[in-house]
Design an enzyme around this catalytic site. Structure first.
Site, short mmCIF file in Angstrom:
data_model
loop_
_atom_site.label_atom_id
_atom_site.label_comp_id
_atom_site.label_asym_id
_atom_site.label_seq_id
_atom_site.Cartn_x
_atom_site.Cartn_y
_atom_site.Cartn_z
N TYR A 343 42.72 35.85 29.75
CA TYR A 343 42.69 37.00 28.84
C TYR A 343 42.07 38.25 29.45
O TYR A 343 41.88 39.23 28.74
CB TYR A 343 41.84 36.68 27.60
CG TYR A 343 42.25 35.51 26.77
CD1 TYR A 343 43.57 35.34 26.36
CD2 TYR A 343 41.31 34.58 26.34
CE1 TYR A 343 43.93 34.28 25.56
CE2 TYR A 343 41.66 33.52 25.53
CZ TYR A 343 42.98 33.36 25.15
OH TYR A 343 43.34 32.31 24.35
N CYS A 370 40.88 26.92 43.89
CA CYS A 370 41.72 27.46 44.97
C CYS A 370 42.74 28.44 44.40
O CYS A 370 43.96 28.22 44.44
CB CYS A 370 42.41 26.31 45.70
SG CYS A 370 43.18 26.82 47.24
#
Length: 447
Positions: A343, A370
């Protein structure tokens, strides 16, 4: 400016302090000691703040001249111990899956105080809800309405329902957490006639008791105008449906979404004052339409748990790019708080083990997943930090642990409740061994 001054500027919680060891203390418990005891990342819930937030929301409804109900939207955070805490405050809960319903049952939560939401409830979930004889099912679409009509008829079981209505109002919030506009996956559309058709079918069903209507226009809403517009849209139709179908609105659930502050740059909000204003607006609308006051229900989630949550991380590696950015890595990130990546949510943080140190550097907090997008906070003023320091990110009680995941096979964190100087392990930390509960090895695999 130091951590101490920034903390004072940001939060007025009387349960959060800097103790004599210059450590962040919550509800009389030293967060550094909690990190030693339970490890990191660690999500800490200040239960007194939860209780105070619930009571303030109730107070916000005092002016309404009819019955009221607060129903906690448990998608914001759920656990067995938390459901039990919510029950102590004598409010209802909303669940949105069979998993949340199962946890609520394990917590011994009263069935009649449970409401079931969701835009794609399965046959099994509806059956479980009927078996437990919960208070209300909030019906979201025609597919679900038909399943429920058939199930209740087969079982000859009267069931209370609310119809979720999409009023066609766009709230001022992030597009991913808007739910009241016409183009939404949720609810029966008011403007194209779907809502009226759903009401007609539900009223004709032998074993469905249409208690009322539900709306939810989104999350992180700081005004009241969006609520007023949505309530007016719905009530104008109810006024017609009363005459056309003899429909009586017994329950009007206006949802939740009351905005909360996550950083000092964001607006402050008082859901209590917001609710007081919404109640006044609703009563005026009801009076204008000459309607009897229905029960007014609200569904707060974020505004109950957000500021009650603090996440503690251990700082690890650093990377300095002159004239570009200083990266500070933590032992968590999007695996325990995906909201910044999802968001673009904003947070603030402090060095929990050196709260009085001057914030003389600007760093960006990187998660360990990652992914380049695994960044928790950009451009955060902090003291110079070293590996082993503890970063406290505050107001993480909402949609953080609830959205925790195992990306990169990172175990989910532990959850601890603190209250009156005591700590309680509500959810234990996952370990890599837990992953093997769901794994099978090939039967003839040779190492």
């Amino acid at each position: 400016m130091g951590n101490k001054e920034e903390l004072a500027n940001f939060t007025a919680r009387d349960t959060i302090h800097i103790n004599e060891n210059n450590h962040l203390e919550i509800a009389g418990v030293d967060t550094v000691e909690l990190a030693k005891k339970y490890g990191t990342p660690l999500v800490i819930y200040d239960i007194q703040t939860v209780r105070e937030n619930i009571r303030e929301l109730k107070e916000g409804l005092f002016d309404y001249q009819g019955p009221t109900e607060v129903s906690y939207a448990s998608k914001a955070f759920s656990s067995v111990a938390f459901y039990q805490t919510i029950h102590q405050e004598n409010i209802a809960i909303d669940v949105v899956s069979g998993g949340e319903l199962y946890l609520a049952k394990q917590a011994g939560f009263p069935a009649k105080k449970i409401n079931f939401h969701g835009n794609n409830k399965s046959l099994q979930e509806l059956t479980d809800a009927l078996d437990y004889n919960i208070g209300n099912i909030i019906v979201d679409n025609f597919y679900e309405l038909e399943m429920l009509k058939q199930l209740t008829k087969q079982r000859q079981q009267m069931t209370n329902i609310l119809l979720r209505i999409t009023p066609g109002v766009s709230a001022d919030t992030h597009q991913y957490i808007m739910t009241g506009q016409a183009d939404s996956k949720f609810g029966f559309d008011l403007q194209n006639g779907q809502a009226e058709q759903a009401l007609k079918e539900a009223l004709e069903a032998s074993y469905l008791n249409v208690e009322g209507l539900h709306m939810h226009i989104g999350s992180q809403i700081f005004d009241t105008d969006s609520y007023a517009l949505s309530m007016n849209q719905i009530l104008s139709h109810v006024n017609k449906w009363q005459k056309k179908y003899g429909f009586q609105l017994k329950v009007f659930n206006i949802g939740g979404g009351f905005g909360v502050q996550h950083t000092s740059e964001e607006a402050k909000n008082s859901p209590k004052k917001q609710l007081k204003r919404i109640s006044q607006q609703l009563m005026k609308l009801l009076d204008d339409y000459g309607m009897v006051y229905p029960e007014l229900w609200i569904e707060p989630g974020r505004s109950i748990v957000s500021e009650a949550g603090t996440t503690i991380y251990e700082i690890g590696s650093q990377k300095t790019l002159p004239k570009i950015r200083n990266y500070v890595s933590i032992d968590g990130g999007m695996s325990d708080n995906i909201r910044p990546a999802f968001y673009d949510a904003k947070y603030t943080g402090f060095v929990a083990n050196r709260m009085n140190a001057e914030a003389n550097t600007v760093v960006s907090i990187a998660g360990k997943a990652c992914e380049s997008g695994d960044m928790l906070i950009y451009d955060l003023p902090l003291p110079e930090v070293k590996a082993g320091d503890l970063l406290a990110v505050i107001n993480t009680g909402d949609y953080t642990f609830a959205m925790a995941n195992n990306y990169n096979r990172i175990p989910r964190p532990a959850v601890v409740f603190v209250e009156d100087g005591k700590d309680f392990l509500a959810v234990r930390r996952e370990t890599p061994k837990d992953f093997m509960r769901f794994e099978n090895t090939l039967p003839k695999y040779n190492h």
